[in-house]
Design a protein around this motif. Structure first.
Motif, PDB file in Angstrom:
ATOM      1  N   PRO A 105       0.808  -1.233   0.000  1.00 33.63           N
ATOM      2  CA  PRO A 105       0.000   0.000   0.000  1.00 33.63           C
ATOM      3  C   PRO A 105       0.840   1.283   0.000  1.00 33.63           C
ATOM      4  O   PRO A 105       0.404   2.306  -0.523  1.00 33.63           O
ATOM      5  N   ASN A 106       2.055   1.232   0.528  1.00 41.18           N
ATOM      6  CA  ASN A 106       2.916   2.426   0.533  1.00 41.18           C
ATOM      7  C   ASN A 106       3.626   2.634  -0.800  1.00 41.18           C
ATOM      8  O   ASN A 106       4.420   3.554  -0.944  1.00 41.18           O
ATOM      9  N   GLY A 107       3.359   1.762  -1.780  1.00 36.05           N
ATOM     10  CA  GLY A 107       3.959   1.903  -3.103  1.00 36.05           C
ATOM     11  C   GLY A 107       5.230   1.111  -3.310  1.00 36.05           C
ATOM     12  O   GLY A 107       5.795   1.114  -4.403  1.00 36.05           O
ATOM     13  N   GLN A 108       5.713   0.415  -2.291  1.00 31.08           N
ATOM     14  CA  GLN A 108       6.954  -0.357  -2.381  1.00 31.08           C
ATOM     15  C   GLN A 108       6.737  -1.644  -3.174  1.00 31.08           C
ATOM     16  O   GLN A 108       5.925  -2.475  -2.784  1.00 31.08           O
ATOM     17  N   PRO A 109       7.461  -1.813  -4.285  1.00 29.50           N
ATOM     18  CA  PRO A 109       7.367  -3.092  -5.002  1.00 29.50           C
ATOM     19  C   PRO A 109       8.157  -4.175  -4.271  1.00 29.50           C
ATOM     20  O   PRO A 109       9.262  -3.920  -3.784  1.00 29.50           O
ATOM     21  N   VAL A 110       7.572  -5.344  -4.168  1.00 34.06           N
ATOM     22  CA  VAL A 110       8.198  -6.493  -3.509  1.00 34.06           C
ATOM     23  C   VAL A 110       7.953  -7.727  -4.375  1.00 34.06           C
ATOM     24  O   VAL A 110       7.145  -7.704  -5.293  1.00 34.06           O
ATOM     25  N   ILE A 111       8.651  -8.792  -4.052  1.00 37.05           N
ATOM     26  CA  ILE A 111       8.439 -10.071  -4.727  1.00 37.05           C
ATOM     27  C   ILE A 111       7.559 -10.935  -3.839  1.00 37.05           C
ATOM     28  O   ILE A 111       7.819 -11.073  -2.647  1.00 37.05           O
ATOM     29  N   ARG A 112       6.536 -11.518  -4.439  1.00 35.33           N
ATOM     30  CA  ARG A 112       5.685 -12.460  -3.716  1.00 35.33           C
ATOM     31  C   ARG A 112       6.025 -13.860  -4.208  1.00 35.33           C
ATOM     32  O   ARG A 112       5.926 -14.156  -5.403  1.00 35.33           O
ATOM     33  N   LEU A 113       6.457 -14.709  -3.276  1.00 36.37           N
ATOM     34  CA  LEU A 113       6.804 -16.087  -3.606  1.00 36.37           C
ATOM     35  C   LEU A 113       5.540 -16.935  -3.692  1.00 36.37           C
ATOM     36  O   LEU A 113       4.482 -16.545  -3.191  1.00 36.37           O
ATOM     37  N   ALA A 114       5.639 -18.101  -4.285  1.00 37.79           N
ATOM     38  CA  ALA A 114       4.501 -19.012  -4.408  1.00 37.79           C
ATOM     39  C   ALA A 114       3.929 -19.365  -3.038  1.00 37.79           C
ATOM     40  O   ALA A 114       2.723 -19.595  -2.903  1.00 37.79           O
ATOM     41  N   SER A 115       4.765 -19.360  -2.021  1.00 39.56           N
ATOM     42  CA  SER A 115       4.326 -19.681  -0.656  1.00 39.56           C
ATOM     43  C   SER A 115       3.499 -18.562  -0.036  1.00 39.56           C
ATOM     44  O   SER A 115       2.898 -18.735   1.009  1.00 39.56           O
ATOM     45  N   GLY A 116       3.512 -17.380  -0.674  1.00 37.73           N
ATOM     46  CA  GLY A 116       2.821 -16.224  -0.132  1.00 37.73           C
ATOM     47  C   GLY A 116       3.749 -15.266   0.603  1.00 37.73           C
ATOM     48  O   GLY A 116       3.388 -14.133   0.895  1.00 37.73           O
ATOM     49  N   ARG A 117       4.941 -15.720   0.898  1.00 34.52           N
ATOM     50  CA  ARG A 117       5.938 -14.870   1.563  1.00 34.52           C
ATOM     51  C   ARG A 117       6.347 -13.738   0.637  1.00 34.52           C
ATOM     52  O   ARG A 117       6.474 -13.927  -0.574  1.00 34.52           O
ATOM     53  N   GLU A 118       6.534 -12.549   1.197  1.00 29.95           N
ATOM     54  CA  GLU A 118       6.937 -11.396   0.404  1.00 29.95           C
ATOM     55  C   GLU A 118       8.359 -10.984   0.763  1.00 29.95           C
ATOM     56  O   GLU A 118       8.729 -10.979   1.935  1.00 29.95           O
ATOM     57  N   LEU A 119       9.128 -10.650  -0.272  1.00 22.61           N
ATOM     58  CA  LEU A 119      10.523 -10.235  -0.093  1.00 22.61           C
ATOM     59  C   LEU A 119      10.689  -8.804  -0.572  1.00 22.61           C
ATOM     60  O   LEU A 119      10.354  -8.491  -1.713  1.00 22.61           O
ATOM     61  N   ASN A 120      11.230  -7.964   0.291  1.00 18.39           N
ATOM     62  CA  ASN A 120      11.514  -6.590  -0.100  1.00 18.39           C
ATOM     63  C   ASN A 120      12.903  -6.572  -0.738  1.00 18.39           C
ATOM     64  O   ASN A 120      13.908  -6.315  -0.077  1.00 18.39           O
ATOM     65  N   VAL A 121      12.938  -6.881  -2.036  1.00 18.25           N
ATOM     66  CA  VAL A 121      14.218  -7.008  -2.735  1.00 18.25           C
ATOM     67  C   VAL A 121      14.923  -5.668  -2.882  1.00 18.25           C
ATOM     68  O   VAL A 121      16.153  -5.620  -2.919  1.00 18.25           O
ATOM     69  N   VAL A 122      14.175  -4.578  -2.953  1.00 17.92           N
ATOM     70  CA  VAL A 122      14.808  -3.261  -3.066  1.00 17.92           C
ATOM     71  C   VAL A 122      15.576  -2.954  -1.779  1.00 17.92           C
ATOM     72  O   VAL A 122      16.699  -2.466  -1.815  1.00 17.92           O
ATOM     73  N   GLU A 123      14.984  -3.277  -0.642  1.00 19.31           N
ATOM     74  CA  GLU A 123      15.674  -3.095   0.639  1.00 19.31           C
ATOM     75  C   GLU A 123      16.944  -3.951   0.682  1.00 19.31           C
ATOM     76  O   GLU A 123      17.994  -3.495   1.137  1.00 19.31           O
ATOM     77  N   SER A 124      16.860  -5.183   0.205  1.00 19.76           N
ATOM     78  CA  SER A 124      18.042  -6.060   0.152  1.00 19.76           C
ATOM     79  C   SER A 124      19.107  -5.470  -0.757  1.00 19.76           C
ATOM     80  O   SER A 124      20.300  -5.505  -0.432  1.00 19.76           O
ATOM     81  N   GLY A 125      18.694  -4.925  -1.900  1.00 16.44           N
ATOM     82  CA  GLY A 125      19.641  -4.317  -2.831  1.00 16.44           C
ATOM     83  C   GLY A 125      20.330  -3.101  -2.237  1.00 16.44           C
ATOM     84  O   GLY A 125      21.545  -2.915  -2.408  1.00 16.44           O
ATOM     85  N   LEU A 126      19.574  -2.273  -1.516  1.00 17.22           N
ATOM     86  CA  LEU A 126      20.168  -1.093  -0.876  1.00 17.22           C
ATOM     87  C   LEU A 126      21.177  -1.500   0.191  1.00 17.22           C
ATOM     88  O   LEU A 126      22.265  -0.931   0.274  1.00 17.22           O
ATOM     89  N   SER A 127      20.828  -2.496   0.975  1.00 16.67           N
ATOM     90  CA  SER A 127      21.744  -2.979   2.001  1.00 16.67           C
ATOM     91  C   SER A 127      23.013  -3.545   1.360  1.00 16.67           C
ATOM     92  O   SER A 127      24.131  -3.286   1.825  1.00 16.67           O
ATOM     93  N   TRP A 128      22.839  -4.288   0.271  1.00 14.97           N
ATOM     94  CA  TRP A 128      23.986  -4.857  -0.443  1.00 14.97           C
ATOM     95  C   TRP A 128      24.903  -3.748  -0.961  1.00 14.97           C
ATOM     96  O   TRP A 128      26.129  -3.822  -0.822  1.00 14.97           O
ATOM     97  N   ALA A 129      24.319  -2.715  -1.547  1.00 10.72           N
ATOM     98  CA  ALA A 129      25.128  -1.634  -2.114  1.00 10.72           C
ATOM     99  C   ALA A 129      25.877  -0.866  -1.030  1.00 10.72           C
ATOM    100  O   ALA A 129      27.009  -0.434  -1.243  1.00 10.72           O
ATOM    101  N   MET A 130      25.258  -0.718   0.145  1.00  7.05           N
ATOM    102  CA  MET A 130      25.887   0.054   1.223  1.00  7.05           C
ATOM    103  C   MET A 130      26.905  -0.763   2.010  1.00  7.05           C
ATOM    104  O   MET A 130      27.959  -0.252   2.380  1.00  7.05           O
ATOM    105  N   THR A 131      26.599  -2.039   2.274  1.00  2.17           N
ATOM    106  CA  THR A 131      27.450  -2.802   3.193  1.00  2.17           C
ATOM    107  C   THR A 131      27.956  -4.130   2.631  1.00  2.17           C
ATOM    108  O   THR A 131      28.817  -4.752   3.238  1.00  2.17           O
ATOM    109  N   GLY A 132      27.355  -4.585   1.533  1.00  4.13           N
ATOM    110  CA  GLY A 132      27.739  -5.889   0.980  1.00  4.13           C
ATOM    111  C   GLY A 132      26.951  -7.041   1.575  1.00  4.13           C
ATOM    112  O   GLY A 132      27.178  -8.196   1.236  1.00  4.13           O
ATOM    113  N   SER A 133      26.021  -6.726   2.469  1.00  4.24           N
ATOM    114  CA  SER A 133      25.259  -7.777   3.128  1.00  4.24           C
ATOM    115  C   SER A 133      23.782  -7.403   3.167  1.00  4.24           C
ATOM    116  O   SER A 133      23.463  -6.249   3.449  1.00  4.24           O
ATOM    117  N   PRO A 134      22.882  -8.289   2.879  1.00  5.91           N
ATOM    118  CA  PRO A 134      23.124  -9.670   2.496  1.00  5.91           C
ATOM    119  C   PRO A 134      23.630  -9.730   1.057  1.00  5.91           C
ATOM    120  O   PRO A 134      23.328  -8.845   0.250  1.00  5.91           O
TER     121      PRO A 134
END
Length: 146
Positions: A105-134
């Motif tokens: 609802p806040n406009g953030q695109p995420v990935i929805r897995l077949a299990s229904g779990r949602e992954l905030n891949v943009v947040e993961s990408g930002l963390s990766w770019a800043m710190t290398g993790s995850p």
């Protein structure tokens, strides 16, 4: 590039934040997939390091091995992280059955897995770019487990 939903999305009138993107996903999911897969800054950084991003899980491992020279430019990090998240999402969408982009609802695109779990891949990408993790390959491995 011809992306049919873009005209409607740009001409919307003050809808709820994220509503335009959510509607575009319903109308033209392939167009959204194409838009999110562009990741031009990430692709140019990878190309400069001799890496061609082919949409495979192996390319995520190769990205994890790059020297993070972009961290010297604090203005580039958020843009590169955003691209890394969209690229991670693109690889997941293309290689893991039953996954799709979803919009919170806040406009953030995420990935929805077949299990229904949602992954905030943009947040993961930002963390990766800043710190290398995850690592991007680690985030992909967790997504492929369900």
């Amino acid at each position: 590039m011809n992306i049919p939903f873009l005209d409607n999305w740009l001409n919307r009138r003050q809808p709820e934040r994220g509503a335009g993107l959510a509607a575009a996903l319903v109308v033209d999911p392939e167009g959204i997939n194409e838009l999110f897969s562009e990741c031009e800054l990430l692709r140019s950084q990878a190309r400069a390091a001799g890496l061609e991003l082919d949409g495979s899980p192996d390319s995520l491992e190769a990205l994890d091995q790059l020297m993070p020279r972009w961290r010297r430019d604090p203005e580039a990090v958020p843009w590169l992280g955003n691209d890394a998240g969209f690229y991670l999402g693109t690889v997941i969408i293309r290689t893991i059955q039953g996954t799709a982009w979803q919009v919170w609802p806040n406009g953030q695109p995420v990935i929805r897995l077949a299990s229904g779990r949602e992954l905030n891949v943009v947040e993961s990408g930002l963390s990766w770019a800043m710190t290398g993790s995850p690592e991007l390959s680690q985030a992909y491995a967790e997504a492929s487990e369900g």
